[in-house]
Motif scaffolding. Structure first.
Motif, short mmCIF file in Angstrom:
data_model
loop_
_atom_site.label_atom_id
_atom_site.label_comp_id
_atom_site.label_asym_id
_atom_site.label_seq_id
_atom_site.Cartn_x
_atom_site.Cartn_y
_atom_site.Cartn_z
N VAL A 153 135.53 25.38 -39.73
CA VAL A 153 135.95 26.56 -38.98
C VAL A 153 134.73 27.12 -38.27
O VAL A 153 133.76 27.52 -38.93
CB VAL A 153 136.56 27.63 -39.90
N LEU A 154 134.77 27.14 -36.95
CA LEU A 154 133.67 27.69 -36.16
C LEU A 154 134.17 28.90 -35.40
O LEU A 154 135.11 28.80 -34.61
CB LEU A 154 133.12 26.64 -35.19
N CYS A 155 133.55 30.03 -35.64
CA CYS A 155 133.94 31.28 -34.98
C CYS A 155 132.74 31.81 -34.19
O CYS A 155 131.64 31.91 -34.74
CB CYS A 155 134.40 32.30 -36.01
N ALA A 156 132.97 32.11 -32.91
CA ALA A 156 131.91 32.69 -32.07
C ALA A 156 130.63 31.86 -32.12
O ALA A 156 129.54 32.40 -32.27
CB ALA A 156 131.64 34.13 -32.49
N THR A 157 130.79 30.54 -31.99
CA THR A 157 129.66 29.62 -32.13
C THR A 157 129.59 28.68 -30.92
O THR A 157 130.28 27.66 -30.89
CB THR A 157 129.81 28.77 -33.41
N PRO A 158 128.78 29.01 -29.91
CA PRO A 158 128.63 28.10 -28.77
C PRO A 158 128.02 26.77 -29.20
O PRO A 158 127.20 26.71 -30.12
CB PRO A 158 127.70 28.86 -27.82
N GLY A 159 128.40 25.70 -28.49
CA GLY A 159 127.83 24.39 -28.79
C GLY A 159 126.54 24.12 -28.05
O GLY A 159 125.76 23.25 -28.46
N ALA A 160 126.29 24.85 -26.98
CA ALA A 160 125.09 24.62 -26.18
C ALA A 160 123.87 25.25 -26.86
O ALA A 160 124.00 26.21 -27.63
CB ALA A 160 125.27 25.21 -24.79
N ALA A 161 122.71 24.70 -26.56
CA ALA A 161 121.47 25.35 -26.96
C ALA A 161 121.29 26.62 -26.13
O ALA A 161 121.96 26.82 -25.11
CB ALA A 161 120.29 24.41 -26.75
N ASP A 162 120.40 27.50 -26.58
CA ASP A 162 120.13 28.72 -25.81
C ASP A 162 119.59 28.38 -24.43
O ASP A 162 118.75 27.47 -24.28
CB ASP A 162 119.09 29.57 -26.54
N ALA A 163 120.04 29.12 -23.42
CA ALA A 163 119.38 29.09 -22.12
C ALA A 163 117.98 29.68 -22.27
O ALA A 163 117.69 30.38 -23.25
CB ALA A 163 120.20 29.87 -21.10
N ALA A 164 117.13 29.41 -21.30
CA ALA A 164 115.73 29.83 -21.41
C ALA A 164 115.59 31.33 -21.60
O ALA A 164 114.77 31.79 -22.41
CB ALA A 164 114.96 29.38 -20.17
N ASP A 165 116.39 32.12 -20.89
CA ASP A 165 116.26 33.58 -21.02
C ASP A 165 116.74 34.06 -22.37
O ASP A 165 116.14 34.98 -22.97
CB ASP A 165 117.00 34.29 -19.88
N ALA A 166 117.80 33.45 -22.91
CA ALA A 166 118.29 33.84 -24.22
C ALA A 166 117.28 33.48 -25.31
O ALA A 166 117.05 34.26 -26.25
CB ALA A 166 119.63 33.18 -24.50
N SER A 167 116.71 32.29 -25.19
CA SER A 167 115.69 31.87 -26.17
C SER A 167 114.49 32.81 -26.12
O SER A 167 113.97 33.22 -27.16
CB SER A 167 115.27 30.43 -25.88
N ALA A 168 114.06 33.16 -24.90
CA ALA A 168 112.92 34.07 -24.75
C ALA A 168 113.22 35.44 -25.36
O ALA A 168 112.34 36.05 -25.99
CB ALA A 168 112.55 34.21 -23.28
N ALA A 169 114.45 35.91 -25.22
CA ALA A 169 114.82 37.20 -25.79
C ALA A 169 114.76 37.14 -27.32
O ALA A 169 114.30 38.09 -27.97
CB ALA A 169 116.22 37.61 -25.32
N ARG A 170 115.24 36.04 -27.89
CA ARG A 170 115.17 35.90 -29.35
C ARG A 170 113.71 35.93 -29.83
O ARG A 170 113.39 36.60 -30.82
CB ARG A 170 115.81 34.58 -29.79
N LEU A 171 112.85 35.21 -29.14
CA LEU A 171 111.45 35.14 -29.57
C LEU A 171 110.75 36.49 -29.40
O LEU A 171 109.92 36.88 -30.23
CB LEU A 171 110.72 34.05 -28.78
#
Length: 264
Positions: A109-127
């Motif tokens: 069961v996968l809920c609210a789980t994208p299959g793609a890796a983070d885009a560059a801006d999303a990854s930068a925001a996480r870091l």
């Protein structure tokens, strides 16, 4: 890799149902699922490493390490196979479990789980958030930047108690664990190869009001899996099991019960 023993709530009997929580929450978010589903299933809700009652450990951040923790928990609890469900971060961990320990998974069961890796801006925001969490040693950046997107506008307008509970869970998150998990998610690979190889039935869910994981994301995940159904949950944002527990519980119960019959 360090052997981290996860703290887990383990209630009920029957086919095991392992539920993996979202970021930046803990297994406390699954209260409504433990209460409603434990009369039909063995409901196991661990705290992922660093969250709730689980220690963080010294390993480098990775979703794979979190999946290995969950596999170790299966062995510790004597669970041979389970229906595994994950929300957001928990979904990424569940997907990694399918890749690294597929023999443990009876259904996914996968809920609210994208299959793609983070885009560059999303990854930068996480870091950037991870850096702030470590520097400030508090979770104000999560309250300011993550909390507003966790629930949908219907919940904000009509379910003040639900929003207050989510806010409390975010505020109680350990900053170091949150930073570690953000780095783990920022570095995760895309999951479509894994999803195409999943040999068990799947249930993919997303809230109709989710701004973090879109209906298109959910559709792509469901279409990648060989045998998966898609459910769009109305009047829910990112935290479907918390915002619409009755709809979530009914769907997961029917899905897991069908798998229980075929597994006999």
């Amino acid at each position: 890799m360090t052997a981290v023993q996860l703290y887990a709530r383990d209630v009920g009997t029957g086919t095991p149902l392992v539920l993996l929580h979202a970021f930046p929450l803990s297994s406390a978010m699954w209260l409504a699922q433990r209460e409603a589903l434990a009369n039909r299933f063995r409901v196991v809700t661990p705290d992922l490493r660093g969250f709730g009652g689980s220690v963080l450990g010294p390993d480098d951040p990775s979703v794979d390490a979190m999946a290995d923790d969950v596999a170790r928990m299966f062995r510790t609890l004597g669970v041979q196979r389970a229906v595994v469900g994950g929300l957001s971060l928990g979904g990424h961990v569940a997907t990694a479990l399918c890749r690294r320990h597929p023999d443990l998974v009876l259904g996914l069961v996968l809920c609210a789980t994208p299959g793609a890796a983070d885009a560059a801006d999303a990854s930068a925001a996480r870091l950037r958030q991870a850096d702030r969490l470590e520097r400030d040693a508090d979770v104000s950046v999560l309250v300011d930047e993550v909390l507003p997107d966790l629930v949908g506008p219907t919940t904000m307008r009509q379910r003040a108690l639900v929003y207050g509970r989510v806010r409390g869970l975010v505020q109680s998150t350990p900053p170091r664990a949150a930073a570690w998990a953000q780095r783990a998610m920022a570095g995760r690979p895309e999951a479509f190869d894994t999803l195409r190889g999943v040999k068990v039935p799947g249930l993919v869910m997303v809230g109709a009001e989710d701004v973090l994981a879109s209906e298109a994301d959910a559709r792509a995940v469901a279409e990648a899996m060989p045998n998966a159904e898609l459910m769009i949950v109305p009047r829910a944002g990112h935290l479907v099991p918390v915002e619409q527990p009755d709809l979530f519980n009914q769907a997961v119960s029917e899905f897991a019960a069908a798998l229980s019959r075929t597994a006999r």
